[in-house]
Design an enzyme around this catalytic site. Structure first.
Site, short mmCIF file in Angstrom:
data_model
loop_
_atom_site.label_atom_id
_atom_site.label_comp_id
_atom_site.label_asym_id
_atom_site.label_seq_id
_atom_site.Cartn_x
_atom_site.Cartn_y
_atom_site.Cartn_z
N LYS A 158 37.54 -26.23 61.74
CA LYS A 158 36.88 -26.34 60.43
C LYS A 158 36.51 -27.80 60.20
CE LYS A 158 38.13 -26.47 55.53
NZ LYS A 158 39.25 -26.30 54.55
N ASP A 178 34.74 -31.77 50.75
CA ASP A 178 34.90 -30.50 50.03
C ASP A 178 35.17 -30.77 48.56
OD1 ASP A 178 35.35 -27.93 49.19
OD2 ASP A 178 37.40 -27.83 49.99
N LYS A 211 36.96 -28.79 42.27
CA LYS A 211 38.34 -29.27 42.26
C LYS A 211 38.55 -30.26 41.11
CE LYS A 211 38.78 -29.10 47.33
NZ LYS A 211 39.93 -28.19 47.47
N ASP A 233 38.97 -33.02 54.90
CA ASP A 233 39.03 -31.57 55.03
C ASP A 233 38.38 -31.09 56.33
OD1 ASP A 233 39.99 -29.17 54.05
OD2 ASP A 233 38.17 -28.68 52.96
N ASP A 256 35.94 -22.51 46.37
CA ASP A 256 36.81 -23.50 47.00
C ASP A 256 37.64 -22.90 48.13
OD1 ASP A 256 37.84 -26.04 47.37
OD2 ASP A 256 39.48 -25.76 45.94
N GLU A 269 36.48 -22.01 51.00
CA GLU A 269 35.28 -22.05 51.84
C GLU A 269 35.57 -22.21 53.32
OE1 GLU A 269 36.64 -25.79 52.43
OE2 GLU A 269 36.57 -24.79 50.49
N ARG A 291 37.62 -20.84 55.37
CA ARG A 291 37.73 -19.57 56.12
C ARG A 291 36.36 -18.95 56.38
NH1 ARG A 291 41.48 -17.55 51.36
NH2 ARG A 291 41.77 -19.82 51.41
#
Length: 500
Positions: free
Chosen positions: A268, A273, A280, A291, A350, A352, A354
């Site tokens: 990933k 993010d 967030k 991230d 959020d 995201e 996955r």
């Protein structure tokens, strides 16, 4: 920095600092150290007798030699209890003592294997010393402009004293391996530490290209148009709100038999993010430049694999993009269609990572991967469950998990398998689509991992959630503040374990 194995008496070495390792509860020095201590007037033995130095693991004490021996200074290094001293202990204490030596602005250092070659192989000793030194001294400071950082003296040479006959070659082999693994880990650390305005998806693709060119790896970089053609609706949904174009990188290493197993590594790579529409909180959002720890681990692993060349086949797939709010961003309530054909109801933008992973997993399978490992800084729930010391595992194959656990032990990295009972899968079923991208407030690390596993198509698969281990807020052993480079060495050990 250069490492060199030498055959020389410890008391004759002309270096800035000589490191002397002493086990806990040792009351008298061995022959090698006793001779030198005599030249120092019995000072070391006197401090041991007075319990001014106890030999506890990681304990250090600086001793000025005052010209009595060629070495300018000595550092006594506590090794802890002899029976508990393993490779990772060595890696950690070496890192700590090297940082102490840096404070003294040392350019040349000598270190002994501490007699531990008796219960740890000489090759592993050399590897741990090299890794501990390089990883322990790692700094991410190239954005600093002050004179102090520019003038700091750098360690030039590390001499490893060969205390036994016939092990020089093994020590040197271990050093060479350790240097390459440390370098690969530091590449991953750099990627995690880079600011989001520098490490965009485009820049990450350039770093991947550099690794591929250096080691002759096959490289494919997919653009947004390619992802649209491949039907990567989940990945494209995440990136829709950003002005930065997404990149999907594929690196291939062909070191094994043709037609043999192919290890698929999926990372990933959210270079920033914000959470998207489900934005967030402002506090701590700066850390979301990191991230992309999963992508960093995969790229670092490909650097290690390219350098050390295990006899196996590896495909790495890295999905890089940003998750940003805008008028074009995907929204809660949307339904996305994955490359694998399954539909996903979006309940929180959020969640995201996955979504990026599942399309990358599907592509890795399309390219021929027969075994899968995906890595991601995926859930805060993992951090709550396991803290900052242990990476979570979720899997569909117990034998594959065991192989990864063994690889992590060889690397000195901690992992722990979470359960994957069928009841957890029920939590990610949607009433209006095949799946939903969050499973509620309970068991978040498990349901997130199992969401990715829905796309493994029955192949042996392990999900590694490195949310708690990808970054550190303090120094501890060979771990420094910031990006840790976690899982790079585990993935290399895994690839090596697949050799035929």
């Amino acid at each position: 920095m250069k490492f060199k194995v030498i055959n020389e008496k410890i008391s004759n070495l002309m270096v800035d600092i000589l490191i002397i390792g002493i086990y806990e509860e040792v009351k008298s020095l061995g022959d090698v150290h006793h001779t030198m201590d005599q030249q120092l007037g019995g000072l070391i033995q006197e401090m041991i007798n007075a319990e001014e130095f106890k030999g506890e693991e990681g304990e250090t004490l600086l001793v000025h030699t005052l010209g009595r021996v060629p070495a300018k200074k000595c550092i006594l290094l506590g090794l802890g209890k002899a029976e508990a001293f393993k490779e990772n202990n060595l890696r950690n204490v070496v890192a700590k003592v090297m940082r102490e030596a840096r404070k003294s602005r040392a350019e040349t250092i000598a270190i002994t294997p501490f007699g531990i070659c008796n219960h740890i192989s000489a090759e592993k000793v050399g590897q741990a010393i090299a890794e501990g030194t390089k990883l322990g001294l790692y700094q991410f400071n190239h954005y600093k402009t002050t004179a102090k950082e520019q003038e700091e003296r750098v360690l030039q040479e590390v001499y490893i004293l060969n205390e036994e006959t016939g092990i020089t070659a093994q020590l040197q082999t271990g050093i060479d391996t350790g240097e390459k693994l440390a370098h690969a880990t530091m590449i991953a650390r750099d990627l995690v530490n880079e600011p989001g305005n520098v490490l965009t998806p485009t820049e990450m693709a350039k770093r991947a290209q550099s690794i591929s060119q250096k080691h002759g790896l096959e490289l494919e970089i997919l653009e947004k148009e390619d992802m649209e053609r491949l039907g990567m609706g989940c990945f494209l949904g995440v990136t829709a709100g950003s002005e930065e174009p997404p990149k999907l990188m594929v690196l291939k290493y062909n070191g094994g038999e043709e037609g043999g197993e192919i290890l698929g590594l999926v990372g990933k790579g959210l270079t920033f993010d914000s959470g998207g529409i489900s934005i967030k909180p402002g506090e701590g959002m700066d850390a979301m430049k990191g991230d992309m720890g999963g992508a960093a681990a995969v790229l670092g692993a490909m650097e290690a694999i390219g350098a050390l060349k295990p006899k196996t086949n590896v495909i790495a797939v890295v999905g890089a993009c940003e998750n940003m709010p805008s008028g074009k961003a995907y929204k809660p309530g949307d339904i996305l269609t994955s490359k694998g054909g399954k539909t996903v109801e979006i309940l929180n933008t959020d969640a995201e990572g996955r979504l990026v992973l599942v399309d990358c997993v599907s592509y890795a399978l399309q390219l021929g991967a027969t075994r899968l490992v995906d890595l991601a800084t995926l859930t805060g729930a993992c951090l709550i469950a396991l803290g900052t010391t242990t990476t979570a595992l979720i899997s569909n194959d117990e034998l594959w998990v065991k192989q990864i656990e063994d690889a992590s032990k060889n690397a000195g990295e901690q992992v722990w398998q979470l359960p994957s009972f069928p009841e957890y899968k029920e939590m990610i079923k949607s009433e209006i689509a095949d799946l939903k991208n969050i499973g509620g407030k309970y068991a978040g690390a498990i349901t997130a991992g199992l969401f990715v596993g829905e796309f493994a198509e029955g192949k042996p698969w392990v999900h590694m959630d490195i949310a708690g281990t990808s970054m550190s807020d303090k120094e501890k052993g060979y771990i420094t503040k910031g990006g840790t480079g976690v899982a790079v060495r585990t993935l290399y050990e895994l690839a090596k374990s697949m050799e035929k």
